[in-house]
Scaffold this active site. Structure first.
Site, mmCIF file in Angstrom:
data_model
loop_
_atom_site.group_PDB
_atom_site.id
_atom_site.type_symbol
_atom_site.label_atom_id
_atom_site.label_comp_id
_atom_site.label_asym_id
_atom_site.label_seq_id
_atom_site.Cartn_x
_atom_site.Cartn_y
_atom_site.Cartn_z
ATOM 1 N N GLY A 1 0.835 -1.198 0.000
ATOM 2 C CA GLY A 1 0.000 0.000 0.000
ATOM 3 C C GLY A 1 0.866 1.244 0.000
ATOM 4 N N PHE A 2 1.759 1.305 0.979
ATOM 5 C CA PHE A 2 2.763 2.383 1.073
ATOM 6 C C PHE A 2 2.130 3.765 1.156
ATOM 7 C CE2 PHE A 2 4.508 -0.964 -1.862
ATOM 8 C CZ PHE A 2 5.186 -1.647 -0.884
ATOM 9 N N GLU B 1 8.478 2.776 8.206
ATOM 10 C CA GLU B 1 8.976 3.803 7.297
ATOM 11 C C GLU B 1 10.414 4.228 7.572
ATOM 12 O OE1 GLU B 1 5.359 6.572 6.457
ATOM 13 O OE2 GLU B 1 4.913 5.406 8.236
ATOM 14 N N ASN C 1 8.244 -8.859 16.558
ATOM 15 C CA ASN C 1 8.690 -10.034 15.805
ATOM 16 C C ASN C 1 9.955 -9.658 15.039
ATOM 17 O OD1 ASN C 1 9.147 -11.847 13.618
ATOM 18 N ND2 ASN C 1 7.049 -12.621 13.826
ATOM 19 N N PRO C 2 11.106 -10.043 15.560
ATOM 20 C CA PRO C 2 12.368 -9.580 14.956
ATOM 21 C C PRO C 2 12.531 -9.996 13.501
ATOM 22 C CG PRO C 2 12.764 -11.172 16.736
ATOM 23 C CD PRO C 2 11.308 -10.864 16.760
ATOM 24 N N LYS D 1 7.411 1.315 18.873
ATOM 25 C CA LYS D 1 7.529 2.570 18.117
ATOM 26 C C LYS D 1 7.182 2.444 16.634
ATOM 27 C CE LYS D 1 10.929 5.141 20.847
ATOM 28 N NZ LYS D 1 12.321 5.632 20.847
ATOM 29 N N GLY D 2 7.329 1.299 16.061
ATOM 30 C CA GLY D 2 7.005 1.176 14.628
ATOM 31 C C GLY D 2 8.236 1.225 13.753
ATOM 32 N N VAL D 3 8.225 0.411 12.708
ATOM 33 C CA VAL D 3 9.393 0.265 11.837
ATOM 34 C C VAL D 3 9.058 0.368 10.354
ATOM 35 C CG1 VAL D 3 10.679 -1.146 13.474
ATOM 36 C CG2 VAL D 3 9.128 -2.252 11.853
ATOM 37 N N ILE E 1 10.471 -4.788 19.965
ATOM 38 C CA ILE E 1 10.383 -5.494 18.693
ATOM 39 C C ILE E 1 9.473 -6.706 18.890
ATOM 40 C CG2 ILE E 1 11.695 -6.714 16.920
ATOM 41 C CD1 ILE E 1 12.220 -3.640 17.120
#
Lengths: 753, 351
Positions: free
Chosen positions: A249-250, A717, A643-644, A713-715, A641
């Site tokens: 989607g981006f 972007e 799921n690494p 925190k989210g990864v 994290i």
């Protein structure tokens, strides 16, 4: 069609709780076998095919369409035009909230950009609809197209991004520059880029009276549902959207756009289910893109290499009819300490589809310019680029002065540099060669992305058979929500992941918020966390208030949910299973809802960002100018994290995109017509496997007690940021040529001889 | 899409007759044609599918030492034919530098020769294009043209021929066998592709119904096997057309160049044989100076057709490099990154 059954994951090695486990994606096998049902894979009985006819001019109006010719073509059922279409309940030009963008749904003959939908042909086959669209042979009254960053008169938009101020100030930039020992004044340009998700935008829409069944990839089920309800004047509970999988989607599938709306209109017009799928080239217009930018950075530094001023101005474009402004200069808000900072934007209007969020909107464009300029300043000061960044490390968020909720960026620098071997870098450019005589360059960039959160709700269930369920209308765009959110659900329910029925990707489930802003795991995860806690609390109430339970009276001490059992916190030998608790209470299932939302007090108090450091090695042919990235190391600190394995994949993807930003991606717009000349994946270059070097991702441990209950925190972007600049800086280090227009092209590096 | 007739002739004669009709085109793998049809660039009335014709998928050595390659041999099969790769290494390297593995598996030798230009204005049916529609004009001339021709172009057309395969073939004097309405004939590959002049709509010197049935490499082509390379500069490591490419082949005897072959790709509407450059190399030692001189000769007539002056300098440098690589000797194996400037990088694992 195979059942979508995601509860029986293959066995995985587990070392303890579910969160933190590197599970492979649970939908992977379905996808490998081609059994994952994407929107366009749905074929309800009687379905017809719709194909958009799109404008070949960028500005003007359609004066004629040969509808009769299209209708004569065998198999064509109907042609939807501005004169022949279902009426919408509201004018699509009205912006009912800030997340509504104007769309082209045949409301007039006006053409505002190339590839704008101007008619829809509905037919019994895709081939007939496609030919019908050709036979429309549109005629136009064309106006000159506004193209490029110098079109028309510039203006200062009221806001940039999503409600960000256009300008920000700290201190006196001019004074800071005047007092500086070294100054940089450089202009960087970034091109228009298109999301190009592998799965094109698609919809299968079926009306049943005033009920509407939709299969459509969306990053925002509830936002889409609300917009559809508003446009078609039907109650939201009459609409069901299924979106179990997105092929990327981006940002381009976040908000309802024109094409899927046209699909719903077409289905209404013909009274049958309709499928509408965009052709690849049709994705270059009505579904958003990353706007081009021209950024001027003026930086001052004192004799010690400390910044005295940072001035970042970005010129961008919006469409002629709506407003979205790539907040590129905002990239200078968080990373480097300076007594004086100014960020500002201006814009021009061009004949383009309205730009939109595209993976790291503003952060990606701003990062490559800022990181290039910082690199230039480090060189001007004669300081190693990493040492220079450390010297200007922001201990607090520079403009606001707020402390960071957590910031393990120093560890990212240290660990990334160590893994990369940065210490062996020559300060001077053009010094390193490999055995084959190729120039070798090492560059770095700092990565950052805000830790955002939206609002979400989830419903948790524990059943008499000891299993659980977690329901949330979450979105898996390929990032792994089916897996990561199920891991959180399993932990919150105190169950093995295989005992949790995890439901997502459907609008009849609780609202998960939008899958954007790198905030989905945090947002949906927080809702799952609270729903899980709530249902466990209910179960605990049942047990601790029941004299027959070994947990009776444990209310004050509290209980822990683990492995399908509740156990006393103060005495783990005492407990009983969920099955026993529910059986005794004669309850088939127990449920609770929970919500996740940002904490305004914490946001007021702390600056919340993920950080990272990316190191890149490139090789450049000294005579021929071709560049190849040969190594990248990224170290990222992004809170907890979940799921690494999936996180690394996300970060790999971002780093590859960053490399693509520096070296490959560019929509080439004809400067006269405003048409995009490379609207296909053959000529719109993104990296292929042979371009992608060995990538190394380090996830740096970071505990953040403030961002949200789970510390996520989210990864999604952050991987682009830093990476693009690192590659660009490596090209400079290899060649001594500073290219400030991206992507870097062969001819930019030929002049060196 | 537009409806069309599909015919599958049983013999070459039937095929020629079927394809000689107005509006008919041959279909082999369709790796280019089907894209053209989907985009409305080509709207044939009839597809004549030649993929079932017998006898066109052989690679055979003829009595005189020539090699005959059937038109339906796939690019991948040809490139991976061990004898072929050994005898004509630059051709194999060029093949493997083209397109993607999937496309090479499908694409045929004959089809590769006849692929259309990749000029964006040719593909954009809203643009004026003399090649697509004769006499309409050329929107590339003042358009986005940094990758367009620098040799042999005209005001009518500045498009380039995209093939990698054809570049070393032209250098090695390949001949094509054509079956037509009036029987079989053969022409040099160098004469197949036409410069645009005032008739850019005609890519090739073929008449309606003409079917390329084979490509032949003459006996002399084997003589370059020890010193033959293809070099291709492109905007990503794989799956991109050449910005500029070059095939160079040398026959070195007693430390002198007995014979040189040089052709350029991505610079003109045809694979560009650089005979003047070959001439200056004959009988001289393979030195950097000689190669520089050859490069200047090869590009003497070059001129920019737009924002592409860099391609002239790039082409010179590629010529020098390709000759240098050829002089150094054909590598024992085709590099993992065929024709890439990074071919010699150790540890490359991608083709």
């Amino acid at each position: 069609m195979p059942e979508l059954n995601l509860t029986s994951a293959p066995a995985h090695l587990r070392h303890g709780s579910n969160i933190g486990q590197p599970l492979t994606r649970r939908d992977g096998i379905l996808k490998v076998k081609g059994q994952a049902t994407y929107a366009a894979d749905n074929h309800p009985p009687g379905m017809l095919f719709a194909v958009m006819a799109v404008s070949s001019i960028a500005h003007g109006r359609v004066t004629s369409l040969d509808v009769a010719a299209a209708k004569r073509h065998p198999g064509v059922v109907d042609v939807m035009t501005p004169d022949h279409k279902p009426q919408l309940a509201i004018d699509p030009e009205i912006k009912t909230n800030p997340f509504v963008f104007r769309m082209e749904v045949l409301q007039s003959n006006e053409v505002r950009y190339a590839n704008q939908p101007i008619a829809v042909v509905i037919a019994e086959t895709l081939e007939a609809a496609t030919e019908g669209a050709v036979l429309l042979a549109p005629r136009y009254e064309a106006q000159p197209a506004l193209v490029g960053l110098d079109a028309g008169t510039s203006y200062v938009p009221p806001v940039v991004g999503v409600g960000n101020p256009t300008e920000n100030h700290l201190g006196d930039v001019e004074a800071g520059l005047a007092s500086a020992d070294k100054q940089i004044d450089a202009i960087y340009e970034t091109p228009p880029q298109y999301h190009n998700a592998m799965e094109p935008h698609a919809i299968v829409a079926a009306w049943d009276g005033d009920s509407l069944q939709i299969d459509m990839p969306t990053q925002g089920l509830m936002l889409s549902l609300g917009r559809i309800a508003e446009l078609f004047g039907i109650a939201p509970d009459k609409i069901h959207i299924r979106s179990p999988f997105l092929g990327g989607g981006f940002g381009s599938k976040g908000l309802m756009s024109g094409p899927p709306t046209l699909g719903i209109m077409a289905a209404k017009l013909v009274g049958k289910p309709v499928k509408l799928v965009l052709r690849r080239e049709q994705m270059y217009g009505p579904v958003g893109h990353r706007a081009p930018t021209r950024q001027r950075l003026r930086i001052g530094a004192d004799g010690e290499g400390r910044l005295t001023a940072l001035d970042h101005h970005a010129r961008t474009v919006s469409s002629t009819f709506d407003d979205f402004y790539e907040p590129a200069a905002d990239a200078s808000h968080t990373l480097y300490a300076s007594p004086a900072i100014r960020t500002s934007h201006d814009a021009v209007r061009v004949n383009t589809g309205t730009p939109l969020f595209m993976r790291a909107p503003g952060e990606a464009t701003g990062s490559i310019a800022l990181e290039s300029a910082i690199d230039e300043m480090a060189w001007a000061c004669g300081i190693d680029p990493l040492a220079f960044r450390l010297k200007n490390y922001a201990e607090v968020e520079p403009i606001t002065g707020r402390p960071f909720s957590s910031k393990a960026l120093r560890a990212c620098y240290d660990q990334g540099a160590a893994r990369f071997g940065w210490a062996k870098r020559s300060l001077q450019p053009g010094q390193m060669r490999d055995d084959a005589g190729l120039l070798v360059g090492w560059g770095m960039g700092t990565a950052t992305f805000p830790a955002l959160m939206f609002q979400a709700e989830a419903r948790a269930v524990i059943r008499l058979d000891g299993s659980g369920a977690m329901e949330i209308g979450a979105h898996d765009m390929g990032q792994g929500a089916w897996t990561a959110l199920a891991q959180i659900a399993a932990d919150e329910l105190g169950l093995d992941i295989d005992r949790v029925e995890f439901k997502a990707g459907s609008s009849d489930l609780p609202d998960a918020g939008i899958a954007g802003g790198s905030a989905h795991t945090a947002t949906a995860g927080a809702a799952i966390h609270s729903a899980g806690a709530a249902v466990i609390a209910k179960l605990a109430d049942l047990a601790t208030n029941d004299e027959r339970s070994p947990l009776f009276g444990a209310g004050n001490a509290g209980v822990i949910a683990r492995n399908g059992r509740l156990i006393r916190r103060d005495d783990e030998s005492r407990g009983e299973s969920y099955v026993e608790i529910l059986a005794r209470a004669r309850i088939v299932e127990i449920e609770a809802r929970g919500t996740g939302a940002p904490n305004p007090a914490a946001m007021e108090e702390y600056a919340m960002h993920a950080h990272g450091a990316v190191f890149a090695e490139v090789k450049v042919d000294p005579e021929l100018g071709q560049v190849r990235v040969t190594r990248m190391v990224g170290a990222f600190a992004a809170g907890r994290i979940v799921n690494p394995h999936l996180v690394k994949s996300q970060l790999f993807g971002g780093m590859i995109w960053g490399m693509s930003f520096a070296l490959h991606e560019e929509a080439i717009t004809d400067r006269r017509s405003g048409r995009i000349m490379n609207a296909n994946l053959g000529e719109y270059h993104i990296p292929v496997n042979a371009d992608v070097p060995p990538l190394d991702v380090i996830t740096v441990e970071e505990h953040d007690p403030h961002v949200n209950a789970l510390g996520i925190k989210g990864v999604g972007e952050i991987g682009i940021t830093g990476s693009a600049g690192a590659v660009a800086n490596a090209v400079w280090h290899a060649t001594g040529v500073r290219v400030r227009r991206f992507p870097i092209r062969i001819e930019d590096l030929l002049a060196q001889r | 899409m537009k409806q069309f007739d599909y015919v599958r002739p049983a013999t070459v004669t039937e095929a020629v007759a079927a394809a000689a009709q107005p509006g008919a085109v041959y279909l082999a793998a369709g790796t280019n044609l089907l894209d053209l049809m989907k985009g409305g660039v080509s709207r044939p009335d009839r597809l004549v599918d030649v993929t079932h014709l017998g006898g066109l998928d052989q690679i055979e050595t003829l009595a005189d030492g020539s090699l005959r390659i059937g038109a339906l041999v796939s690019n991948a099969d040809l490139a991976h034919d061990a004898d072929f790769a050994k005898s004509y290494p630059a051709v194999a390297e060029a093949l493997l530098s083209g397109a993607s593995a999937q496309l090479r598996n499908a694409a045929t030798v004959g089809g590769n020769l006849l692929q259309r230009t990749r000029c964006a204005y040719f593909y954009d049916t809203a643009s004026r294009c003399n090649k697509r529609e004769a006499g309409t004009g050329c929107d590339a001339r003042e358009g986005e043209n940094r990758t367009h021709s620098v040799l042999g172009w005209s005001e009518s057309c500045i498009a380039t021929h995209p093939s990698d395969f054809c570049v070393p073939l032209v250098a090695l004097d390949a001949v094509i066998e054509i079956e037509g309405k009036h029987g079989r004939r053969e022409i040099a590959l160098d004469e197949l592709h036409r410069l645009p002049g005032n008739t850019p709509e005609r890519d090739a010197a073929l008449e309606p119904g003409d079917l390329i049935v084979a490509v032949r490499l003459p006996p002399s082509a084997r003589g370059f096997a020890a010193h033959a390379r293809y070099l291709k500069v492109r905007e990503r490591t794989s799956y991109a057309f050449a910005v500029v490419s070059a095939a160079s082949a040398l026959r070195i005897e007693n430390g002198k160049i007995a014979e040189a072959r040089l052709a350029l790709g991505g610079v003109a509407a045809k694979p560009w044989r650089a005979r003047a450059a070959e001439d200056v190399l004959r009988g001289v030692a393979p030195t950097a100076d000689a190669f520089q001189e050859a490069a200047w000769r090869a590009l003497t007539d070059a001129k920019p057709s737009g924002d592409n002056a860099f391609k002239i300098e790039l082409a010179r440098r590629i010529v020098v490099r390709a000759l240098t690589l050829a002089a150094a000797g054909t590598p024992a194996r085709i590099p993992a990154l065929p024709a890439s400037p990074f071919a010699s990088t150790s540890g490359a694992i991608h083709a």
